[in-house]
Design a protein around this motif. Structure first.
Motif, PDB file in Angstrom:
ATOM      1  N   ARG A 148     -45.857   8.878  15.323  1.00 55.33           N
ATOM      2  CA  ARG A 148     -46.570   8.560  16.566  1.00 55.33           C
ATOM      3  C   ARG A 148     -47.531   9.709  16.888  1.00 55.33           C
ATOM      4  O   ARG A 148     -47.307  10.495  17.798  1.00 55.33           O
ATOM      5  CB  ARG A 148     -45.571   8.365  17.701  1.00 55.33           C
ATOM      6  N   THR A 149     -48.559   9.805  16.126  1.00 57.39           N
ATOM      7  CA  THR A 149     -49.516  10.890  16.288  1.00 57.39           C
ATOM      8  C   THR A 149     -50.929  10.336  16.212  1.00 57.39           C
ATOM      9  O   THR A 149     -51.181   9.326  15.536  1.00 57.39           O
ATOM     10  CB  THR A 149     -49.316  11.970  15.203  1.00 57.39           C
ATOM     11  N   ASP A 150     -51.837  11.001  16.887  1.00 57.04           N
ATOM     12  CA  ASP A 150     -53.235  10.578  16.853  1.00 57.04           C
ATOM     13  C   ASP A 150     -53.889  10.879  15.508  1.00 57.04           C
ATOM     14  O   ASP A 150     -55.014  10.441  15.249  1.00 57.04           O
ATOM     15  CB  ASP A 150     -54.023  11.283  17.966  1.00 57.04           C
ATOM     16  N   ASP A 151     -53.185  11.623  14.647  1.00 60.17           N
ATOM     17  CA  ASP A 151     -53.755  11.992  13.351  1.00 60.17           C
ATOM     18  C   ASP A 151     -53.841  10.810  12.391  1.00 60.17           C
ATOM     19  O   ASP A 151     -54.612  10.850  11.424  1.00 60.17           O
ATOM     20  CB  ASP A 151     -52.922  13.100  12.699  1.00 60.17           C
ATOM     21  N   TRP A 202     -51.599   1.342  12.011  1.00 63.42           N
ATOM     22  CA  TRP A 202     -51.334   0.538  10.818  1.00 63.42           C
ATOM     23  C   TRP A 202     -50.848   1.412   9.665  1.00 63.42           C
ATOM     24  O   TRP A 202     -49.958   1.021   8.895  1.00 63.42           O
ATOM     25  CB  TRP A 202     -52.582  -0.242  10.399  1.00 63.42           C
ATOM     26  N   GLN A 203     -51.421   2.629   9.559  1.00 60.76           N
ATOM     27  CA  GLN A 203     -51.005   3.525   8.484  1.00 60.76           C
ATOM     28  C   GLN A 203     -49.619   4.097   8.767  1.00 60.76           C
ATOM     29  O   GLN A 203     -48.809   4.282   7.846  1.00 60.76           O
ATOM     30  CB  GLN A 203     -52.013   4.654   8.316  1.00 60.76           C
ATOM     31  N   ALA A 204     -49.353   4.372  10.042  1.00 62.26           N
ATOM     32  CA  ALA A 204     -48.030   4.861  10.419  1.00 62.26           C
ATOM     33  C   ALA A 204     -46.958   3.841  10.057  1.00 62.26           C
ATOM     34  O   ALA A 204     -45.900   4.184   9.515  1.00 62.26           O
ATOM     35  CB  ALA A 204     -47.994   5.164  11.914  1.00 62.26           C
ATOM     36  N   LYS A 205     -47.233   2.571  10.353  1.00 62.27           N
ATOM     37  CA  LYS A 205     -46.281   1.515  10.004  1.00 62.27           C
ATOM     38  C   LYS A 205     -46.074   1.439   8.496  1.00 62.27           C
ATOM     39  O   LYS A 205     -44.949   1.273   8.015  1.00 62.27           O
ATOM     40  CB  LYS A 205     -46.776   0.167  10.522  1.00 62.27           C
ATOM     41  N   PRO A 264     -45.757  13.900   9.952  1.00 61.20           N
ATOM     42  CA  PRO A 264     -45.422  12.646   9.265  1.00 61.20           C
ATOM     43  C   PRO A 264     -45.458  12.786   7.752  1.00 61.20           C
ATOM     44  O   PRO A 264     -44.669  12.153   7.045  1.00 61.20           O
ATOM     45  CB  PRO A 264     -46.485  11.663   9.776  1.00 61.20           C
ATOM     46  N   TRP A 265     -46.348  13.638   7.251  1.00 64.76           N
ATOM     47  CA  TRP A 265     -46.471  13.799   5.805  1.00 64.76           C
ATOM     48  C   TRP A 265     -45.266  14.550   5.246  1.00 64.76           C
ATOM     49  O   TRP A 265     -44.755  14.199   4.171  1.00 64.76           O
ATOM     50  CB  TRP A 265     -47.776  14.531   5.481  1.00 64.76           C
ATOM     51  N   GLN A 266     -44.799  15.580   5.940  1.00 67.66           N
ATOM     52  CA  GLN A 266     -43.600  16.290   5.498  1.00 67.66           C
ATOM     53  C   GLN A 266     -42.380  15.375   5.530  1.00 67.66           C
ATOM     54  O   GLN A 266     -41.564  15.366   4.604  1.00 67.66           O
ATOM     55  CB  GLN A 266     -43.348  17.510   6.381  1.00 67.66           C
TER      56      GLN A 266
END
Length: 231
Positions: free
Chosen positions: A113-116, A120-123, A82-84
């Motif tokens: 969609r990762t457990d990392d 809320w942060q993914a959104k 997600p960061w890349q």
């Protein structure tokens, strides 16, 4: 609202703005690749493709493109986390130039969609990058083509960001694109039962290429870079 039906060998036109494409599972990724190649036909523009989850398929591009020159016009970058992915989209305004006629970001929700990271942060990450995509589309007046992996709370923000939605489903008469009260049935035949194979999509694109006086010849793969490098 009445739906306008159009039977055509051509694919739907991608207008400026953010377009969300939902593809019926059995059709695979070919409709996405076909729309990108079709958008490049008859123009001098390039496509910037920010990939996730391996949606950019070299073999599919090679099979579909009427001529290898089109693959040189797909600038492909991949994010594997997600960061890349977020970093690539942050760089998008610098990756797009006057030659860019299309931005593609398939499975735009897939890497978030990762457990990392919590939902809320993914959104939050996704909303900010969708705003970047919309801003570049508005500034450059070009289409942005998105797909999503699921329809749920995370991907809901994608639907909210999209100016238009297009659904591609399979019928016995051929692929059907529906959206905004418009329906396009691609390459219909009187007896129906069209098989939407790679050969089918290539035939559609070859027909389009011939109509705009573009060459038709075997194609070669596009080049790609990962999220750690430049385009």
């Amino acid at each position: 609202m009445h739906t306008r039906r159009q039977t055509s060998i051509d694919l739907p036109t991608l207008d400026p703005g953010v377009l969300l494409l939902d593809i019926e599972g059995e059709l695979g990724l070919e409709p996405l690749h076909a729309l990108v190649v079709d958008e490049l036909l008859g123009t001098d523009g390039n496509a910037v493709w920010i990939d996730a989850l391996g949606h950019a398929r070299t073999t599919t591009f090679r099979e579909l493109a009427p001529h290898r020159g089109y693959l040189d016009r797909v600038r492909l970058a991949r994010g594997h986390t997600p960061w890349q992915h977020a970093a690539l989209l942050d760089r998008l305004p610098t990756l797009v130039d006057e030659s860019t006629s299309l931005i593609v970001a398939p499975a735009v929700d897939g890497l978030y969609r990762t457990d990392d990271i919590p939902e809320w942060q993914a959104k939050e990450l996704l909303v900010r990058r969708l705003a970047t995509l919309a801003g570049v589309s508005r500034t450059r007046d070009i289409p942005v083509l998105l797909t999503r992996t699921h329809t749920d709370g995370i991907s809901e923000v994608i639907g909210n960001a999209a100016h238009r939605e297009l659904e591609c489903t399979n019928t016995r008469f051929g692929p059907r694109f529906m959206g905004d009260g418009h329906e396009t049935l691609v390459y219909p035949q009187e007896n129906g039962w069209v098989q939407t194979t790679l050969a089918f999509w290539r035939e559609v694109l070859e027909h389009r290429a011939q109509r705009v006086d573009e060459p038709v010849a075997p194609a070669t793969p596009a080049s790609a870079v990962d999220g750690s490098g430049g385009l």
